[in-house]
Design a protein around this motif. Structure first.
Motif, PDB file in Angstrom:
ATOM      1  N   PRO A  42       3.339   5.976  -2.443  1.00  0.00           N
ATOM      2  CA  PRO A  42       2.967   6.198  -1.567  1.00  0.00           C
ATOM      3  C   PRO A  42       1.581   5.061  -1.128  1.00  0.00           C
ATOM      4  CG  PRO A  42       4.980   7.269  -1.098  1.00  0.00           C
ATOM      5  CD  PRO A  42       4.483   6.791  -2.789  1.00  0.00           C
ATOM      6  N   TYR A  43       0.171   6.366  -2.741  1.00  0.00           N
ATOM      7  CA  TYR A  43      -0.046   6.115  -2.069  1.00  0.00           C
ATOM      8  C   TYR A  43      -1.066   4.329  -2.889  1.00  0.00           C
ATOM      9  CZ  TYR A  43       0.501  11.460  -2.289  1.00  0.00           C
ATOM     10  OH  TYR A  43       0.965  12.578  -1.115  1.00  0.00           O
TER      11      TYR A  43
ATOM     12  N   ARG B  64       0.649   2.102  -1.995  1.00  0.00           N
ATOM     13  CA  ARG B  64       0.956   1.368  -0.940  1.00  0.00           C
ATOM     14  C   ARG B  64       0.139   1.274   0.369  1.00  0.00           C
ATOM     15  NH1 ARG B  64       7.326   1.290  -1.192  1.00  0.00           N
ATOM     16  NH2 ARG B  64       7.148   0.570  -2.924  1.00  0.00           N
ATOM     17  N   ARG B  65      -0.701   3.143   0.471  1.00  0.00           N
ATOM     18  CA  ARG B  65      -1.490   2.597   2.042  1.00  0.00           C
ATOM     19  C   ARG B  65      -2.771   2.126   2.152  1.00  0.00           C
ATOM     20  NH1 ARG B  65      -0.682   9.688   2.570  1.00  0.00           N
ATOM     21  NH2 ARG B  65       1.507   9.258   2.527  1.00  0.00           N
TER      22      ARG B  65
END
Lengths: 302, 220
Positions: free
Chosen positions: B75-76, B78-79
């Motif tokens: 997720p980090y 993709r941010r």
């Protein structure tokens, strides 16, 4: 407000919005939980009322205290004083002459009584303890037996013991039922959450693509389970309130016929709060178990 | 910024989407991926965003080996990447600005601040007047612009776009390509998969041509 709190608030409002968005299914799920829970909760209340009834019954356990023939006046006075303490609800003195008179009158033994050269009966106290539990009874019995001037004491507790063990059995049954229905509650919650996760498939997949963590995706569903559980608890409380209102009239009528002023007692506030805490916890637990499994399925399928 | 080293991707079932790809993309570059559909362009983008993992070789983004990232770390990554999809992937249960705000919600940005940033980016893609609109009521071009706004709102250093003009007519497509040129000029790294040859000629940039999973540099 830090970002953790912000995430919690966001998840909670999202959960509430989702529940409000599907009022019918929310209501049905809460009703299913409420009906399931009202069984153990109702039994619990019934037992509470029964123990209270047992405390009110005239057939309460009594302790008979027989005085020694040679007990001094001071000893008798000290015993009478002791029986005025708070753990004694009522104490009745039966003088030996009175006892003999009652014996000859009641049992048709006047011939026998008349033949007796002496009155063989001792002075006696009949003591009704305030606390009818087994431990308290034995404690009071032992203490009275040790009083100077007391010849003999008798604890009439078989009846009380039987009732107490019956109530204890009932309580065990309630907890067993509660455990079973907790599993049912978690299953109902898990199932409702599974449907919610599947319905939110697109949102979950898109959120994952733009950097949502597992926890971010999971959180609203956990709140959803907890709130749904709380609603289930409220529904159970409503079911019990309705049942209580319906039963109150007939039960009090029955009690009056038996000459008792006994009334149906509603649950206390801490008990109601405990019910809500319990259903909230198990709603959350069901959601927690279900959401992980369903999310993996959604992501594998996407 | 991005490097592929001996990267192959074979899907379950045996189809090899990429074979032995070696290349380097620098910060601030504008890259176009061309080639017929099924040639491996989408797979190339998915490997960068860790949506797929390579069967072989190393994909690294900003020094991180993306193929070996743990589930918690993805997720980090993709941010920091803006994603634009051919089918928009907008959420139809909320209005336009709520769609744009989603990445900031996920990152835990203050609501007031994220609304401000969402309005700024909606202004940039020319949709400020439609902020309360339902995505369904938007035209295809507007939906695509909304998707771009969502990809940009978190100010990513890298923007990946998969056929962003694939479903649009020529006028809309030109608008969107012009928008990409502006982002490139402010320093964003852009990787755009497209079969729109007109765009290539207009914008310049480096072109990677895909053919059956093999990549060659092409001259515009």
């Amino acid at each position: 407000m830090n970002s953790w709190l912000r995430h919690q608030k966001h998840a909670l409002t999202a959960a509430l919005r989702r529940l409000a968005g599907q009022p019918v299914s929310t209501l049905l799920t809460a009703l299913a939980m409420g009906v399931a829970l009202s069984l153990p909760a109702g039994l619990y209340l019934m037992l509470g009322n029964l123990s209270r009834l047992a405390g009110d019954l005239p057939a309460q356990p009594e302790i008979s205290v027989y005085l020694a023939d040679d007990a001094s006046a001071a000893q008798k006075a000290a015993l009478a004083e002791r029986l005025k303490q708070a753990d004694v609800e009522r104490a009745r003195f039966i003088a030996r002459d009175e006892a003999l008179a009652a014996l000859s009158a009641a049992q048709g033994l006047d011939d026998v009584a008349a033949d007796l050269p002496d009155n063989p009966l001792p002075d006696a106290w009949v003591v009704r303890p305030r606390d009818a539990s087994r431990g308290a009874l034995i404690h009071l019995h032992d203490e009275l037996a040790r009083q100077p001037g007391v010849a003999e004491t008798q604890l009439d507790s078989a009846w009380a013991e039987r009732l107490q063990s019956l109530l204890a059995l009932g309580r065990t049954g309630v907890w067993l039922l509660a455990a079973l229905f907790a599993v049912a509650l978690a299953a109902i919650s898990g199932n409702a959450i599974r449907a919610q996760v599947l319905a939110r498939r697109d949102e979950i997949l898109v959120s994952r693509l733009i950097g949502a963590t597992d926890r971010y995706v999971r959180r609203p569903f956990l709140y959803l389970g907890a709130v749904q559980g709380l609603l289930g608890g409220l529904a159970a409380a409503a079911v019990l309130a309705i049942a209580g209102a319906a039963l109150r009239g007939p039960i009090e009528h029955l009690a009056t016929l038996y000459g008792s002023a006994w009334r149906l007692h509603p649950p206390a506030a801490p008990e109601i709060l405990a019910l809500f805490a319990f259903t909230t916890l198990f709603g959350w637990l069901g959601a927690w178990i279900s959401v992980g499994r369903t999310l993996r399925r959604v992501e594998a399928g996407g | 910024m991005i490097s592929f080293s001996q990267v192959s991707k074979r899907y379950p079932g045996g189809h090899e989407a990429l074979s032995d790809v070696n290349l380097q993309i620098d910060k601030g570059e504008l890259i176009f991926l061309t080639g017929h559909s099924g040639a491996g362009k989408s797979t190339f983008l998915k490997l960068i965003a860790a949506i797929e993992r390579p069967s072989h070789g190393v994909v690294s983004v900003s020094g991180q080996n993306v193929g070996r990232l743990s589930r918690r770390a993805v997720p980090y990554l993709r941010r920091n990447i803006g994603l634009v999809f051919q089918d928009h992937k907008l959420l139809f249960d909320r209005n336009a600005i709520e769609n744009v705000v989603l990445p900031l919600d996920i990152a835990g940005v203050l609501r007031r601040e994220s609304m401000k940033r969402a309005r700024a980016v909606l202004d940039k893609v020319g949709l400020l007047a439609r902020e309360k609109a339902d995505p369904v009521s938007l035209s295809g071009g507007e939906q695509q612009r909304l998707c771009i706004a969502r990809a940009l709102v978190a100010r990513p250093a890298l923007l990946l776009a998969d056929e962003p003009t694939g479903n649009l007519d020529a006028g809309y497509a030109a608008d969107i390509m012009a928008m990409f040129r502006d982002f490139h000029q402010v320093g964003t790294t852009l990787v755009i998969a497209t079969h729109d040859d007109r765009a290539l000629a207009a914008l310049g940039g480096r072109i990677l041509h895909f053919d059956h999973g093999r990549v060659t540099e092409a001259q515009p």
